[in-house]
Write an enzyme that holds these catalytic residues in place. Structure first.
Site, PDB file in Angstrom:
ATOM      1  N   ASP A  97      39.365  45.413  46.000  1.00 49.76           N
ATOM      2  CA  ASP A  97      38.115  45.832  46.636  1.00 49.76           C
ATOM      3  C   ASP A  97      37.594  44.870  47.695  1.00 49.76           C
ATOM      4  O   ASP A  97      36.412  44.890  48.032  1.00 49.76           O
ATOM      5  CB  ASP A  97      37.042  45.993  45.548  1.00 49.76           C
ATOM      6  N   GLU A 119      45.201  48.083  41.348  1.00 52.92           N
ATOM      7  CA  GLU A 119      43.874  47.906  40.730  1.00 52.92           C
ATOM      8  C   GLU A 119      42.912  48.985  41.258  1.00 52.92           C
ATOM      9  O   GLU A 119      41.826  48.712  41.781  1.00 52.92           O
ATOM     10  CB  GLU A 119      43.289  46.511  40.965  1.00 52.92           C
ATOM     11  N   GLU A 133      31.884  45.352  47.566  1.00 53.38           N
ATOM     12  CA  GLU A 133      33.147  45.724  46.902  1.00 53.38           C
ATOM     13  C   GLU A 133      33.174  47.162  46.393  1.00 53.38           C
ATOM     14  O   GLU A 133      34.218  47.820  46.439  1.00 53.38           O
ATOM     15  CB  GLU A 133      33.445  44.747  45.756  1.00 53.38           C
ATOM     16  N   HIS A 222      30.069  33.578  42.988  1.00 54.50           N
ATOM     17  CA  HIS A 222      30.242  33.752  44.436  1.00 54.50           C
ATOM     18  C   HIS A 222      29.778  35.101  44.963  1.00 54.50           C
ATOM     19  O   HIS A 222      29.915  35.381  46.158  1.00 54.50           O
ATOM     20  CB  HIS A 222      31.715  33.573  44.813  1.00 54.50           C
ATOM     21  N   ARG A 224      28.188  38.148  46.720  1.00 50.81           N
ATOM     22  CA  ARG A 224      27.275  38.250  47.868  1.00 50.81           C
ATOM     23  C   ARG A 224      25.904  38.794  47.479  1.00 50.81           C
ATOM     24  O   ARG A 224      24.888  38.356  47.995  1.00 50.81           O
ATOM     25  CB  ARG A 224      27.885  39.175  48.934  1.00 50.81           C
ATOM     26  N   HIS A 255      33.037  27.674  44.570  1.00 52.41           N
ATOM     27  CA  HIS A 255      33.632  28.507  45.615  1.00 52.41           C
ATOM     28  C   HIS A 255      33.309  27.880  46.972  1.00 52.41           C
ATOM     29  O   HIS A 255      32.270  27.225  47.123  1.00 52.41           O
ATOM     30  CB  HIS A 255      33.015  29.908  45.505  1.00 52.41           C
TER      31      HIS A 255
HETATM   32  C1  UD1 Z   1      35.611  37.368  49.155  1.00 48.86           C
HETATM   33  C2  UD1 Z   1      35.541  38.879  48.916  1.00 48.86           C
HETATM   34  C3  UD1 Z   1      35.121  39.175  47.475  1.00 48.86           C
HETATM   35  C4  UD1 Z   1      35.994  38.429  46.490  1.00 48.86           C
HETATM   36  C5  UD1 Z   1      35.994  36.953  46.827  1.00 48.86           C
HETATM   37  C6  UD1 Z   1      36.916  36.203  45.920  1.00 48.86           C
HETATM   38  C7  UD1 Z   1      34.851  40.405  50.707  1.00 48.86           C
HETATM   39  C8  UD1 Z   1      33.728  40.926  51.506  1.00 48.86           C
HETATM   40  N1  UD1 Z   1      34.544  39.461  49.788  1.00 48.86           N
HETATM   41  O1  UD1 Z   1      34.287  36.838  49.073  1.00 48.86           O
HETATM   42  O2  UD1 Z   1      35.227  40.565  47.246  1.00 48.86           O
HETATM   43  O3  UD1 Z   1      35.492  38.646  45.192  1.00 48.86           O
HETATM   44  O4  UD1 Z   1      36.433  36.769  48.184  1.00 48.86           O
HETATM   45  O5  UD1 Z   1      36.722  34.823  46.003  1.00 48.86           O
HETATM   46  O6  UD1 Z   1      35.977  40.782  50.904  1.00 48.86           O
HETATM   47  N2  UD1 Z   1      35.772  29.860  52.624  1.00 48.86           N
HETATM   48  C9  UD1 Z   1      36.508  28.756  52.983  1.00 48.86           C
HETATM   49  N3  UD1 Z   1      37.806  28.663  52.543  1.00 48.86           N
HETATM   50  C10 UD1 Z   1      38.378  29.592  51.751  1.00 48.86           C
HETATM   51  C11 UD1 Z   1      37.623  30.708  51.378  1.00 48.86           C
HETATM   52  C12 UD1 Z   1      36.325  30.839  51.838  1.00 48.86           C
HETATM   53  O7  UD1 Z   1      36.025  27.880  53.676  1.00 48.86           O
HETATM   54  O8  UD1 Z   1      39.547  29.436  51.374  1.00 48.86           O
HETATM   55  C13 UD1 Z   1      34.380  29.980  53.117  1.00 48.86           C
HETATM   56  C14 UD1 Z   1      34.312  30.271  54.628  1.00 48.86           C
HETATM   57  O9  UD1 Z   1      33.172  29.652  55.160  1.00 48.86           O
HETATM   58  C15 UD1 Z   1      34.152  31.789  54.665  1.00 48.86           C
HETATM   59  C16 UD1 Z   1      33.259  32.009  53.470  1.00 48.86           C
HETATM   60  O10 UD1 Z   1      33.756  31.099  52.472  1.00 48.86           O
HETATM   61  O11 UD1 Z   1      33.557  32.236  55.865  1.00 48.86           O
HETATM   62  C17 UD1 Z   1      33.213  33.406  52.930  1.00 48.86           C
HETATM   63  O12 UD1 Z   1      34.501  33.938  52.692  1.00 48.86           O
HETATM   64  P1  UD1 Z   1      34.669  35.542  52.541  1.00 48.86           P
HETATM   65  O13 UD1 Z   1      36.097  35.848  52.235  1.00 48.86           O
HETATM   66  O14 UD1 Z   1      34.065  36.221  53.703  1.00 48.86           O
HETATM   67  O15 UD1 Z   1      33.768  35.896  51.302  1.00 48.86           O
HETATM   68  P2  UD1 Z   1      33.884  35.464  49.780  1.00 48.86           P
HETATM   69  O16 UD1 Z   1      32.516  35.147  49.319  1.00 48.86           O
HETATM   70  O17 UD1 Z   1      34.938  34.456  49.612  1.00 48.86           O
HETATM   71  N1  UDP Z   2      40.245  30.820  39.953  1.00 49.35           N
HETATM   72  C1  UDP Z   2      41.017  29.720  40.351  1.00 49.35           C
HETATM   73  N2  UDP Z   2      40.364  28.549  40.652  1.00 49.35           N
HETATM   74  C2  UDP Z   2      39.018  28.406  40.568  1.00 49.35           C
HETATM   75  C3  UDP Z   2      38.244  29.534  40.187  1.00 49.35           C
HETATM   76  C4  UDP Z   2      38.893  30.725  39.893  1.00 49.35           C
HETATM   77  O1  UDP Z   2      42.235  29.805  40.429  1.00 49.35           O
HETATM   78  O2  UDP Z   2      38.500  27.299  40.830  1.00 49.35           O
HETATM   79  C5  UDP Z   2      40.928  32.100  39.682  1.00 49.35           C
HETATM   80  C6  UDP Z   2      40.548  32.821  38.411  1.00 49.35           C
HETATM   81  O3  UDP Z   2      41.357  32.442  37.312  1.00 49.35           O
HETATM   82  C7  UDP Z   2      40.733  34.292  38.761  1.00 49.35           C
HETATM   83  C8  UDP Z   2      40.445  34.322  40.252  1.00 49.35           C
HETATM   84  O4  UDP Z   2      40.533  32.986  40.723  1.00 49.35           O
HETATM   85  O5  UDP Z   2      42.070  34.719  38.593  1.00 49.35           O
HETATM   86  C9  UDP Z   2      39.074  34.881  40.490  1.00 49.35           C
HETATM   87  O6  UDP Z   2      38.704  34.686  41.808  1.00 49.35           O
HETATM   88  P1  UDP Z   2      37.222  34.898  42.321  1.00 49.35           P
HETATM   89  O7  UDP Z   2      36.273  34.657  41.200  1.00 49.35           O
HETATM   90  O8  UDP Z   2      37.095  34.081  43.545  1.00 49.35           O
HETATM   91  O9  UDP Z   2      37.234  36.416  42.774  1.00 49.35           O
HETATM   92  P2  UDP Z   2      36.940  37.799  42.042  1.00 49.35           P
HETATM   93  O10 UDP Z   2      37.880  37.937  40.901  1.00 49.35           O
HETATM   94  O11 UDP Z   2      35.503  37.811  41.635  1.00 49.35           O
HETATM   95  O12 UDP Z   2      37.187  38.803  43.116  1.00 49.35           O
END
Ligand code: UD1
Ligand code: UDP
Length: 393
Positions: A97, A119, A133, A222, A224, A255
């Site tokens: 999602d 999924e 999502e 994390h 939104r 995160h």
């Molecule tokens: C995203 C997904 C969410 C998922 C989550 C898992 C969308 C809209 N959101 O949210 O569904 O549950 O990932 O973690 O698709 N950033 C870094 N390095 C990284 C990752 C993120 O610096 O490796 C920072 C950056 O500033 C980036 C911000 O996090 O702009 C947000 O990342 P983004 O993927 O847009 O949203 P998530 O909150 O990570």
């Molecule tokens: N996870 C990880 N390192 C961390 C936190 C989470 O490897 O520091 C793993 C966790 O076991 C799970 C996945 O990341 O498999 C979940 O990711 P996240 O919570 O970012 O996304 P969501 O599942 O909510 O989309």
């Protein structure tokens, strides 16, 4: 020979798709398996690719600091145009999602390439929770031809939306394939366990603190829709809990989204987010450890050592029940009601009082704790990838 293109971009998609990449690659005569990552996440994605030893064939590298939904959607859509033309796959596989998955499904549709959704069928029914999502997965279901539903309930959700039954397969969730892979690796390898302890120590948490029966609460967050007031309430409750229970350790791998760190700093103070060992750190909450995101192996290791998991994550709601860990979900809704029904997961929302009372009950009341900590696994048996590949064959 069919060309299958798997597209993913964030940490959880990678954890859930990498085992499938490996499974597909076991059939080199039947499938040409190509991996394209969007790079919606960067460091957190690369951590997972490294653990599963996967080198993508294409990397759109789209991540920008503080990106918004327009950035991600448009950059994935445009970036995939040429990749899809060049690879010309018979099928595109997307996951879950995220905005990567929906934009990728749309990109494939624009070239009339069939999409299979891994999924599929999770629903809350509220398009703003989780946001974006819930809408992402509904759109992806509309576009997809094949739907790999993790549970019977997710299949029911799809049938209710008039998805044709012959195109739905109940597979279990591939996250359990990934989890079992790592649990197995850890179980059989004392050196690997020691390695995790060292990595955690460097990250800022000394696991030997748990050797005298000390309890551990593992935290992640994390979502939104929780940004702003929701996160402030969550952080305030955690801070007060750590003061109420000084003999319990709280570990929070943060995160990388800046919206997650800002309220932590606001509630705890910037100086608390240091990754020194407590003995040398002069911060005031010596039982609270804010650390950088962990590699998947370290995270699973820590989850196994934890007493309670406090999270708003989707994937962790699926993993922790399998390890017999009570999960308190800091969200108002969940698309994963199966573990709620079996009792290992409770929804606590972002309500200060509810978080305080539910955590306190689990820490103070052994019967309540035991009731929640029965290991159940409604999300799979570790063979989801095998079922998907068999279907594709
Ligand atoms: C995203 C997904 C969410 C998922 C989550 C898992 C969308 C809209 N959101 O949210 O569904 O549950 O990932 O973690 O698709 N950033 C870094 N390095 C990284 C990752 C993120 O610096 O490796 C920072 C950056 O500033 C980036 C911000 O996090 O702009 C947000 O990342 P983004 O993927 O847009 O949203 P998530 O909150 O990570
Ligand atoms: N996870 C990880 N390192 C961390 C936190 C989470 O490897 O520091 C793993 C966790 O076991 C799970 C996945 O990341 O498999 C979940 O990711 P996240 O919570 O970012 O996304 P969501 O599942 O909510 O989309």
């Amino acid at each position: 020979m069919k060309t299958i293109l798997l597209i993913f971009g964030t940490r959880p998609e990678a954890i859930k798709m990498c085992p499938l990449v490996h499974k597909l690659k076991q059939y080199p005569n039947e499938f040409k398996t190509i991996v394209c990552v969007t790079g919606q996440h960067r460091q957190m994605l690369d951590q997972v690719l490294q653990i599963f030893n996967i080198t993508p064939d294409y990397d759109l590298n789209i991540m920008q600091q503080g990106q918004d939904l327009y950035d991600v959607t448009s950059r994935v859509l445009i970036g995939l145009r040429d990749v899809l033309k060049e690879v010309n796959p018979d099928m595109v596989l997307v996951h879950g999602d995220t905005t990567t998955s929906t934009a990728a499904a749309l990109a494939a549709f624009y070239q009339q390439i069939p999409v299979a959704h891994v999924e599929a069928g999770l629903r809350t029914g509220n398009i703003y929770s989780p946001w974006p999502e819930e809408m992402n997965r509904q759109i992806t279901s509309r576009i997809a031809t094949y739907h790999f539903a993790p549970t019977p309930l997710s299949k029911q959700n799809l049938l209710r939306e008039n998805v044709s039954e012959e195109h739905i397969l109940i597979t279990g969730n591939t996250v359990i394939d990934a989890l079992y892979m790592i649990v197995e690796r850890l179980k059989n390898d004392v050196d690997l366990q020691k390695e995790q302890e060292q990595v955690l120590f460097k990250a800022g948490y000394d696991i030997s603190r748990l050797s005298n029966g000390k309890r551990l609460i593992l935290i992640t967050g994390h979502r939104r829709e929780n940004f702003g007031d929701g996160f402030i309430r969550m952080c305030t409750a955690m801070k007060d809990l750590s003061e109420k229970y000084p003999d319990v350790d709280f570990v929070y791998p943060m995160h990388l989204n800046p919206n997650v760190r800002q309220p932590i700093a606001e509630v705890f103070g910037k100086e608390e987010i240091c990754n020194h060992q407590s003995s040398i750190c002069n911060k005031s909450h010596k039982n609270f450890f804010f650390i950088e995101p962990l590699q998947y192996v370290e995270f699973v290791y820590l989850m196994e050592k934890s007493t309670i998991v406090l999270t708003d994550s989707g994937g962790i709601q699926e993993e922790a029940p399998g390890l017999g860990k009570p999960v308190l979900v800091m969200r108002d809704t969940t698309e994963r009601p199966e573990a709620l029904e079996s009792g290992t997961v409770h929804l606590v929302g972002t309500d200060y009082d509810k978080i305080m009372s539910e955590v306190s009950t689990l820490l103070d009341d052994e019967v309540a704790y035991n009731n929640m900590s029965q290991a159940v696994n409604p999300y799979g048996d570790g063979r989801a990838c095998e079922r998907i590949v068999k279907y594709l064959l």
